[in-house]
Design a protein around this motif. Structure first.
Motif, PDB file in Angstrom:
ATOM      1  N   THR A  18       0.819  -1.213   0.000  1.00 55.56           N
ATOM      2  CA  THR A  18       0.000   0.000   0.000  1.00 55.56           C
ATOM      3  C   THR A  18       0.851   1.260   0.000  1.00 55.56           C
ATOM      4  O   THR A  18       0.416   2.295  -0.483  1.00 55.56           O
ATOM      5  N   LYS A  19       2.064   1.186   0.522  1.00 58.24           N
ATOM      6  CA  LYS A  19       2.939   2.350   0.613  1.00 58.24           C
ATOM      7  C   LYS A  19       4.138   2.155  -0.315  1.00 58.24           C
ATOM      8  O   LYS A  19       4.833   1.147  -0.221  1.00 58.24           O
ATOM      9  N   VAL A  20       4.356   3.107  -1.205  1.00 56.07           N
ATOM     10  CA  VAL A  20       5.455   3.025  -2.158  1.00 56.07           C
ATOM     11  C   VAL A  20       6.131   4.386  -2.282  1.00 56.07           C
ATOM     12  O   VAL A  20       5.591   5.401  -1.860  1.00 56.07           O
ATOM     13  N   ALA A  21       7.304   4.369  -2.865  1.00 54.16           N
ATOM     14  CA  ALA A  21       7.983   5.598  -3.263  1.00 54.16           C
ATOM     15  C   ALA A  21       7.852   5.702  -4.778  1.00 54.16           C
ATOM     16  O   ALA A  21       8.037   4.705  -5.488  1.00 54.16           O
ATOM     17  N   PHE A  22       7.523   6.872  -5.287  1.00 51.42           N
ATOM     18  CA  PHE A  22       7.267   7.049  -6.718  1.00 51.42           C
ATOM     19  C   PHE A  22       8.556   7.375  -7.440  1.00 51.42           C
ATOM     20  O   PHE A  22       9.181   8.406  -7.211  1.00 51.42           O
ATOM     21  N   ASP A  23       8.976   6.472  -8.314  1.00 50.38           N
ATOM     22  CA  ASP A  23      10.170   6.665  -9.133  1.00 50.38           C
ATOM     23  C   ASP A  23       9.700   6.976 -10.549  1.00 50.38           C
ATOM     24  O   ASP A  23       9.255   6.102 -11.271  1.00 50.38           O
ATOM     25  N   ARG A  24       9.807   8.246 -10.926  1.00 50.87           N
ATOM     26  CA  ARG A  24       9.308   8.654 -12.237  1.00 50.87           C
ATOM     27  C   ARG A  24      10.360   8.508 -13.329  1.00 50.87           C
ATOM     28  O   ARG A  24      10.164   8.960 -14.462  1.00 50.87           O
ATOM     29  N   SER A  25      11.493   7.877 -13.008  1.00 53.49           N
ATOM     30  CA  SER A  25      12.559   7.581 -13.972  1.00 53.49           C
ATOM     31  C   SER A  25      13.097   8.823 -14.663  1.00 53.49           C
ATOM     32  O   SER A  25      13.484   8.781 -15.822  1.00 53.49           O
ATOM     33  N   GLY A  26      13.102   9.938 -13.962  1.00 51.68           N
ATOM     34  CA  GLY A  26      13.637  11.173 -14.508  1.00 51.68           C
ATOM     35  C   GLY A  26      12.674  11.933 -15.388  1.00 51.68           C
ATOM     36  O   GLY A  26      12.987  13.037 -15.836  1.00 51.68           O
ATOM     37  N   PHE A  27      11.501  11.373 -15.665  1.00 46.36           N
ATOM     38  CA  PHE A  27      10.509  12.082 -16.473  1.00 46.36           C
ATOM     39  C   PHE A  27       9.884  13.181 -15.632  1.00 46.36           C
ATOM     40  O   PHE A  27       9.691  13.029 -14.431  1.00 46.36           O
ATOM     41  N   LYS A  28       9.551  14.292 -16.270  1.00 49.51           N
ATOM     42  CA  LYS A  28       8.946  15.401 -15.545  1.00 49.51           C
ATOM     43  C   LYS A  28       7.539  15.032 -15.088  1.00 49.51           C
ATOM     44  O   LYS A  28       6.827  14.295 -15.766  1.00 49.51           O
ATOM     45  N   TYR A  29       7.145  15.564 -13.935  1.00 47.25           N
ATOM     46  CA  TYR A  29       5.865  15.217 -13.325  1.00 47.25           C
ATOM     47  C   TYR A  29       4.756  16.079 -13.920  1.00 47.25           C
ATOM     48  O   TYR A  29       4.320  17.071 -13.339  1.00 47.25           O
ATOM     49  N   HIS A  30       4.299  15.707 -15.090  1.00 46.95           N
ATOM     50  CA  HIS A  30       3.145  16.343 -15.722  1.00 46.95           C
ATOM     51  C   HIS A  30       2.644  15.416 -16.810  1.00 46.95           C
ATOM     52  O   HIS A  30       3.283  14.424 -17.150  1.00 46.95           O
ATOM     53  N   GLY A  31       1.479  15.690 -17.330  1.00 47.10           N
ATOM     54  CA  GLY A  31       0.944  14.899 -18.424  1.00 47.10           C
ATOM     55  C   GLY A  31       0.643  13.464 -18.032  1.00 47.10           C
ATOM     56  O   GLY A  31      -0.057  13.203 -17.055  1.00 47.10           O
ATOM     57  N   ARG A  32       1.195  12.531 -18.801  1.00 49.51           N
ATOM     58  CA  ARG A  32       0.908  11.115 -18.580  1.00 49.51           C
ATOM     59  C   ARG A  32       1.464  10.613 -17.251  1.00 49.51           C
ATOM     60  O   ARG A  32       0.852   9.771 -16.603  1.00 49.51           O
ATOM     61  N   VAL A  33       2.597  11.132 -16.825  1.00 51.98           N
ATOM     62  CA  VAL A  33       3.192  10.710 -15.557  1.00 51.98           C
ATOM     63  C   VAL A  33       2.293  11.117 -14.397  1.00 51.98           C
ATOM     64  O   VAL A  33       2.009  10.331 -13.493  1.00 51.98           O
ATOM     65  N   LYS A  34       1.803  12.323 -14.423  1.00 52.66           N
ATOM     66  CA  LYS A  34       0.909  12.814 -13.373  1.00 52.66           C
ATOM     67  C   LYS A  34      -0.420  12.061 -13.396  1.00 52.66           C
ATOM     68  O   LYS A  34      -0.968  11.709 -12.344  1.00 52.66           O
ATOM     69  N   ALA A  35      -0.945  11.773 -14.580  1.00 55.50           N
ATOM     70  CA  ALA A  35      -2.210  11.041 -14.696  1.00 55.50           C
ATOM     71  C   ALA A  35      -2.085   9.640 -14.110  1.00 55.50           C
ATOM     72  O   ALA A  35      -2.972   9.177 -13.380  1.00 55.50           O
ATOM     73  N   LEU A  36      -0.974   8.964 -14.382  1.00 52.10           N
ATOM     74  CA  LEU A  36      -0.750   7.629 -13.829  1.00 52.10           C
ATOM     75  C   LEU A  36      -0.637   7.698 -12.312  1.00 52.10           C
ATOM     76  O   LEU A  36      -1.231   6.883 -11.602  1.00 52.10           O
ATOM     77  N   ALA A  37       0.093   8.659 -11.795  1.00 56.11           N
ATOM     78  CA  ALA A  37       0.276   8.783 -10.347  1.00 56.11           C
ATOM     79  C   ALA A  37      -1.044   9.059  -9.639  1.00 56.11           C
ATOM     80  O   ALA A  37      -1.341   8.444  -8.604  1.00 56.11           O
ATOM     81  N   ASP A  38      -1.844   9.950 -10.175  1.00 58.42           N
ATOM     82  CA  ASP A  38      -3.137  10.269  -9.562  1.00 58.42           C
ATOM     83  C   ASP A  38      -4.066   9.069  -9.568  1.00 58.42           C
ATOM     84  O   ASP A  38      -4.762   8.794  -8.587  1.00 58.42           O
ATOM     85  N   ALA A  39      -4.084   8.307 -10.665  1.00 60.68           N
ATOM     86  CA  ALA A  39      -4.940   7.119 -10.745  1.00 60.68           C
ATOM     87  C   ALA A  39      -4.467   6.045  -9.780  1.00 60.68           C
ATOM     88  O   ALA A  39      -5.285   5.339  -9.169  1.00 60.68           O
ATOM     89  N   ALA A  40      -3.158   5.895  -9.595  1.00 61.70           N
ATOM     90  CA  ALA A  40      -2.635   4.908  -8.653  1.00 61.70           C
ATOM     91  C   ALA A  40      -2.997   5.296  -7.226  1.00 61.70           C
ATOM     92  O   ALA A  40      -3.316   4.429  -6.408  1.00 61.70           O
ATOM     93  N   ARG A  41      -2.964   6.588  -6.930  1.00 53.87           N
ATOM     94  CA  ARG A  41      -3.373   7.055  -5.592  1.00 53.87           C
ATOM     95  C   ARG A  41      -4.857   6.749  -5.349  1.00 53.87           C
ATOM     96  O   ARG A  41      -5.234   6.312  -4.276  1.00 53.87           O
ATOM     97  N   GLU A  42      -5.677   7.004  -6.347  1.00 53.99           N
ATOM     98  CA  GLU A  42      -7.109   6.726  -6.209  1.00 53.99           C
ATOM     99  C   GLU A  42      -7.387   5.245  -6.036  1.00 53.99           C
ATOM    100  O   GLU A  42      -8.352   4.861  -5.385  1.00 53.99           O
ATOM    101  N   ALA A  43      -6.518   4.390  -6.596  1.00 58.56           N
ATOM    102  CA  ALA A  43      -6.705   2.939  -6.504  1.00 58.56           C
ATOM    103  C   ALA A  43      -6.172   2.374  -5.191  1.00 58.56           C
ATOM    104  O   ALA A  43      -6.284   1.177  -4.958  1.00 58.56           O
ATOM    105  N   GLY A  44      -5.582   3.229  -4.331  1.00 62.52           N
ATOM    106  CA  GLY A  44      -5.197   2.760  -3.004  1.00 62.52           C
ATOM    107  C   GLY A  44      -3.740   2.836  -2.644  1.00 62.52           C
ATOM    108  O   GLY A  44      -3.363   2.531  -1.515  1.00 62.52           O
ATOM    109  N   LEU A  45      -2.871   3.230  -3.564  1.00 65.20           N
ATOM    110  CA  LEU A  45      -1.454   3.357  -3.222  1.00 65.20           C
ATOM    111  C   LEU A  45      -1.210   4.690  -2.540  1.00 65.20           C
ATOM    112  O   LEU A  45      -1.818   5.699  -2.871  1.00 65.20           O
ATOM    113  N   GLN A  46      -0.296   4.690  -1.576  1.00 61.43           N
ATOM    114  CA  GLN A  46       0.072   5.919  -0.869  1.00 61.43           C
ATOM    115  C   GLN A  46       1.518   6.267  -1.198  1.00 61.43           C
ATOM    116  O   GLN A  46       2.407   5.448  -0.996  1.00 61.43           O
ATOM    117  N   PHE A  47       1.724   7.466  -1.696  1.00 66.01           N
ATOM    118  CA  PHE A  47       3.075   7.992  -1.921  1.00 66.01           C
ATOM    119  C   PHE A  47       3.039   9.483  -2.009  1.00 66.01           C
ATOM    120  O   PHE A  47       2.013  10.096  -2.069  1.00 66.01           O
TER     121      PHE A  47
END
Length: 119
Positions: free
Chosen positions: A90-119
């Motif tokens: 349930t608890k993870v650290a978000f490794d965006r692999s150096g990609f900037k936090y916007h667009g598809r990266v932000k959309a994936l992160a927000d959806a993962a948070r809604e699905a129950g992951l905490q970071f």
């Protein structure tokens, strides 16, 4: 320094700080056509959950739509969140692999948070 070298430098710095934390790691990779997400154990040796736009379940959710856009990233984020919580993470650290936090990266992160992951 070119764009790819800058991204790799950012990725190395972020992974070093995540390693010091000793947390499970949600890592992503994006290409123009697809987006991939994996949850690694704290030692980095085991993949606990994975999802991508190449998965049959995610492709079904997209219903033939393009796999390189934000809606595809939302579908992958939902899938990785559900699979990780099913694996007991349930608890993870978000490794965006150096990609900037916007667009598809932000959309994936927000959806993962809604699905129950905490970071």
């Amino acid at each position: 320094m070119d764009k790819k070298a800058s991204r790799r430098r950012r990725a190395v710095k972020a992974r070093a700080s995540i390693k010091r934390l000793g947390a499970n790691r949600l890592t992503i990779h994006r290409t123009p056509s697809h987006i991939y997400a994996q949850v690694f154990s704290a030692d980095g040796a085991t993949v606990m959950a994975s999802a991508s736009t190449l998965d049959p379940e995610v492709r079904k959710a997209l219903a033939g739509a393009h796999t390189g856009n934000s809606s595809a990233a939302v579908a992958v984020g939902k899938a990785i969140g559900e699979r990780a919580t099913a694996a007991g993470v349930t608890k993870v650290a978000f490794d965006r692999s150096g990609f900037k936090y916007h667009g598809r990266v932000k959309a994936l992160a927000d959806a993962a948070r809604e699905a129950g992951l905490q970071f």
